[in-house]
Design an enzyme around this catalytic site. Structure first.
Site, mmCIF file in Angstrom:
data_model
loop_
_atom_site.group_PDB
_atom_site.id
_atom_site.type_symbol
_atom_site.label_atom_id
_atom_site.label_comp_id
_atom_site.label_asym_id
_atom_site.label_seq_id
_atom_site.Cartn_x
_atom_site.Cartn_y
_atom_site.Cartn_z
ATOM 1 N N GLN A 71 -12.198 95.541 90.501
ATOM 2 C CA GLN A 71 -13.262 94.832 89.782
ATOM 3 C C GLN A 71 -14.493 94.666 90.679
ATOM 4 O OE1 GLN A 71 -13.128 93.809 86.435
ATOM 5 N NE2 GLN A 71 -15.297 93.390 86.761
ATOM 6 N N LYS A 85 -8.831 92.280 80.284
ATOM 7 C CA LYS A 85 -8.284 93.630 80.524
ATOM 8 C C LYS A 85 -6.761 93.564 80.559
ATOM 9 C CE LYS A 85 -12.325 95.368 82.953
ATOM 10 N NZ LYS A 85 -13.055 95.432 84.223
ATOM 11 N N ASP A 114 -11.979 103.942 86.266
ATOM 12 C CA ASP A 114 -13.375 103.544 86.088
ATOM 13 C C ASP A 114 -14.312 104.746 86.206
ATOM 14 O OD1 ASP A 114 -14.073 100.989 85.370
ATOM 15 O OD2 ASP A 114 -13.989 100.165 87.405
#
Ligand code: NDP
Length: 297
Positions: free
Chosen positions: A98, A54, A121
């Site tokens: 994460q 990422k 997200d």
């Protein structure tokens, strides 16, 4: 019939290129550099790989990447304090924590502490509610990537029968909401669904998001249907070593389907591309600028 292969790797490259163009314009015309902060708690090897790639791709499209690697025993209070700091930082337009978090941390509490406008997200309860009611939101990256590929392949999805196998909050449920938003007739299947093969045989679009290697077989697929395989499973090869397979058995499904995404090289690359797309969308919204077309719903 032999299915058209939907090349997620190539499509993701075009999405990243589009994002890169918008980043360059934002810098040139407005002096703004979109910034993405990624928070990793602990040393889970798979999470480390994701975070690394990422970060790399964030830099490649010209955005600023801020990585925060915290010890596995980080307290909830310290993590929440970091999130509050990132929420208040105008250089940061997207925040990603994460998952999975270590068990002593409450994921829902942590995710819901992120400013929903920076929740790239799309897991914050506000974004879940906005998506569920058809309003502008931050859309979870994996389902967004699947929708982009479906729209690209089919044009309109209106009236198609879609079966989503899996009802998780990160893939199945948001995917179903997106397909509903595009006027599909949507069925969500799960581990208690009766006659899953029969349900799947009704589908013009099958989304396999189960986490069971090669569970969906060609015999379940209506001829000509589109199969989007979200699954990422590592299995042992008979000759030793391992390989990645999806939740659909590729060869038998490809023999019947009209189109199919491979694993690897299908949904996976689109997920990170959509994270970058969400970051540019968040950055434009934060600065009152028109958001780029085709990078969100
Ligand atoms: P979860 O484990 O959270 O959810 C799996 C879902 O599949 C559940 O709803 C479960 O039903 C259902 N299920 C399990 N077994 C069966 C069965 N035998 N028949 C029908 N339904 C079943 O997984 P995720 O949604 O997080 O992920 C799904 C897959 O997608 C995984 O392989 C994961 O690795 C992959 N993934 C890939 C991403 C990418 O970037 N390509 C991103 C995220 C995930 P129930 O609710 O009843 O238990």
């Amino acid at each position: 019939m032999s299915a058209t292969v939907i090349d997620g790797k190539a499509f993701a490259a075009t999405v990243r290129q589009k994002v890169g163009g918008h980043v360059a314009r934002l810098k040139e015309e407005h002096g703004i550099t979109p910034g993405l902060a990624v928070v990793l708690v602990g040393e889970d090897p798979a999470s480390q790989v994701y975070v690394r790639s990422k970060g790399k791709m964030t830099l490649e499209v010209g955005m600023a990447s801020y990585e925060h690697k915290l010890e596995i025993d980080t307290s909830e209070a310290d993590l929440l304090a970091l999130i509050a700091q990132l929420n208040a930082d105008p250089k940061i337009h997207g925040i990603l924590v994460q998952l999975p978090l270590p068990p002593h941390l409450d994921s829902d509490l942590v995710i819901n502490a992120i400013d929903p406008a920076k929740d790239v997200d799309g897991f914050h309860i506000s974004n879940v509610g906005l998506l569920g009611t058809g309003q502008k939101s931050m859309v979870p990256c994996t389902p967004l990537g699947c929708l982009m590929m479906l729209r690209d392949h089919h044009g309109s999805l209106s009236g198609m029968n879609a079966v989503v196998i899996g009802r998780s909050n990160i893939v199945g449920k948001p995917m179903a909401n997106l397909l509903l938003g595009d006027s599909c007739t949507v069925t969500i299947a799960h581990s208690r669904t009766k006659d899953l093969p029969g349900v799947v045989r009704q589908a013009d679009i099958v989304i396999a998001a189960v986490g069971r290697p090669e569970m969906v077989i060609g015999d379940w697929i209506k001829p000509g249907a589109t199969v989007i395989d979200v699954g990422i499973n590592r299995i042992d090869k008979p000759e030793g070593g391992t390989r990645l397979v999806g939740d659909a058995e590729y060869a038998s499904c490809a023999a019947v389907a009209g189109a199919i995404t491979p694993v690897p090289g299908g949904v996976g690359p689109m997920t990170i591309a959509c994270l970058l797309a969400n970051t540019i969308t968040a950055c434009c919204r934060a600065n009152g600028l028109a958001e780029p077309e085709g990078l969100t719903v």
